[in-house]
Enzyme design. Sequence first.
Site, PDB file in Angstrom:
ATOM      1  N   LYS A 122       0.856  -1.190   0.000  1.00  0.00           N
ATOM      2  CA  LYS A 122       0.000   0.000   0.000  1.00  0.00           C
ATOM      3  C   LYS A 122       0.891   1.239   0.000  1.00  0.00           C
ATOM      4  CE  LYS A 122      -2.277   1.781   3.644  1.00  0.00           C
ATOM      5  NZ  LYS A 122      -2.100   3.243   3.628  1.00  0.00           N
TER       6      LYS A 122
ATOM      7  N   ASP B 140      -3.165   4.363  -2.056  1.00  0.00           N
ATOM      8  CA  ASP B 140      -4.071   4.863  -1.008  1.00  0.00           C
ATOM      9  C   ASP B 140      -3.920   6.379  -0.896  1.00  0.00           C
ATOM     10  OD1 ASP B 140      -5.686   5.041   1.277  1.00  0.00           O
ATOM     11  OD2 ASP B 140      -4.039   4.512   2.628  1.00  0.00           O
TER      12      ASP B 140
ATOM     13  N   LYS C 149      -6.655   8.407  -1.246  1.00  0.00           N
ATOM     14  CA  LYS C 149      -7.940   8.881  -0.684  1.00  0.00           C
ATOM     15  C   LYS C 149      -8.344  10.217  -1.293  1.00  0.00           C
ATOM     16  CE  LYS C 149      -7.155   6.800   3.916  1.00  0.00           C
ATOM     17  NZ  LYS C 149      -5.706   6.607   3.992  1.00  0.00           N
TER      18      LYS C 149
ATOM     19  N   ASP D  83     -12.179  15.712  -3.577  1.00  0.00           N
ATOM     20  CA  ASP D  83     -12.073  17.041  -4.193  1.00  0.00           C
ATOM     21  C   ASP D  83     -13.316  17.244  -5.050  1.00  0.00           C
ATOM     22  OD1 ASP D  83     -10.940  19.448  -5.353  1.00  0.00           O
ATOM     23  OD2 ASP D  83      -8.951  18.636  -4.892  1.00  0.00           O
TER      24      ASP D  83
ATOM     25  N   THR E 191     -10.506   4.808  10.390  1.00  0.00           N
ATOM     26  CA  THR E 191     -10.513   3.961  11.590  1.00  0.00           C
ATOM     27  C   THR E 191      -9.896   4.667  12.791  1.00  0.00           C
ATOM     28  OG1 THR E 191      -8.558   2.926  10.634  1.00  0.00           O
ATOM     29  CG2 THR E 191     -10.600   1.703  10.501  1.00  0.00           C
TER      30      THR E 191
ATOM     31  N   ARG F 118       2.309  -0.747  10.876  1.00  0.00           N
ATOM     32  CA  ARG F 118       3.360  -0.834  11.891  1.00  0.00           C
ATOM     33  C   ARG F 118       3.590  -2.217  12.494  1.00  0.00           C
ATOM     34  NH1 ARG F 118       0.939   4.513  14.437  1.00  0.00           N
ATOM     35  NH2 ARG F 118      -0.831   3.600  13.335  1.00  0.00           N
TER      36      ARG F 118
HETATM   37  O1  C5P Z   1       0.385   1.233  10.985  1.00  0.00           O
HETATM   38  P1  C5P Z   1      -1.076   0.899  10.780  1.00  0.00           P
HETATM   39  O2  C5P Z   1      -1.326  -0.600  10.699  1.00  0.00           O
HETATM   40  O3  C5P Z   1      -1.994   1.604  11.761  1.00  0.00           O
HETATM   41  O4  C5P Z   1      -1.390   1.477   9.323  1.00  0.00           O
HETATM   42  C1  C5P Z   1      -2.697   1.528   8.805  1.00  0.00           C
HETATM   43  C2  C5P Z   1      -2.656   2.109   7.440  1.00  0.00           C
HETATM   44  O5  C5P Z   1      -3.979   2.115   6.905  1.00  0.00           O
HETATM   45  C3  C5P Z   1      -2.148   3.556   7.373  1.00  0.00           C
HETATM   46  O6  C5P Z   1      -1.386   3.678   6.175  1.00  0.00           O
HETATM   47  C4  C5P Z   1      -3.426   4.393   7.286  1.00  0.00           C
HETATM   48  O7  C5P Z   1      -3.246   5.570   6.530  1.00  0.00           O
HETATM   49  C5  C5P Z   1      -4.364   3.432   6.532  1.00  0.00           C
HETATM   50  N1  C5P Z   1      -5.799   3.644   6.728  1.00  0.00           N
HETATM   51  C6  C5P Z   1      -6.396   3.624   7.970  1.00  0.00           C
HETATM   52  N2  C5P Z   1      -7.750   3.834   8.104  1.00  0.00           N
HETATM   53  C7  C5P Z   1      -8.497   4.028   7.023  1.00  0.00           C
HETATM   54  C8  C5P Z   1      -7.919   4.039   5.752  1.00  0.00           C
HETATM   55  C9  C5P Z   1      -6.540   3.817   5.651  1.00  0.00           C
HETATM   56  O8  C5P Z   1      -5.716   3.412   8.957  1.00  0.00           O
HETATM   57  N3  C5P Z   1      -9.808   4.153   7.161  1.00  0.00           N
END
Ligand code: C5P
Length: 231
Positions: free
Chosen positions: A34, A61, A63, A66, A120, A211
């Site tokens: 991603k 990603d 998002k 606009d 989230t 992470r």
């Molecule tokens: O490190 P972590 O597992 O929290 O990363 C989650 C990834 O998913 C990040 O890149 C974040 O931008 C993305 N994301 C999210 N919630 C969303 C859409 C994308 O956490 N609704």
Amino acid sequence: MLNNPKLFVAFDFNDLNNAKEFSKKLDPQQCGIKVGKELFTCGGPAIVEWFQSKGFKIFLDLKFHDIPNTVKRACHAASKLGVWMLNVHAMGGNEMLIAAKEGVDQSNENPYLIAVTILTSMNDVNLNEIGINHSVDEEILKLALNVATHNLDGIVCSAGDLKNIKPYLPKDFIYVTPGIRPIVDLNNDQKRTITPEDAVKEGSSILVVGRPITASQNPALALEEIINKIR
Ligand code: C5P
């Protein structure tokens, strides 16, 4: 090569060499990558093409959110990059969703187009702060129905939200779920987290994991352990 990656690793890096080196620890048979705002701002299309040349499928990603014409053109440009999946914010409204779909359909590529419902990282209090007085659950269902009505392929949401919304959505809808934590961790910025195995039980189609893999001492092992749990 995987036709349908079940897991995308969130490459939230700001250094291109680190991102490239990190990708060498992962197997494109086991996961896609991603590419989000941070890495794309640093590396642009070239970093996407570099990962693709190594066999990784890309979820772009960015998002988009606009005016409809701008989103249509951005989605068209992203499709031409040959990414496997891209996304917009459902909060951009129905005209914007229609325009996004047109932008993708007018390219020769055929990426999946999905929409973010509610991030989230947000809960009811955060929605209230921006003047939305519905609950996260109500807002997600409303947005997801808009996304399905306008023939996008799926949504990004928390896996914990799925039981409330799946009954109302198309059978082949794609559910992409971030906020995955192999061990429940209350000290983090993701307010709605879930374990990989529970995400799959709830009906998630694709897991996004950042992470827990990118900050791991042994990323290949961390990926392997998650894959084993969702197999
Ligand atoms: O490190 P972590 O597992 O929290 O990363 C989650 C990834 O998913 C990040 O890149 C974040 O931008 C993305 N994301 C999210 N919630 C969303 C859409 C994308 O956490 N609704």
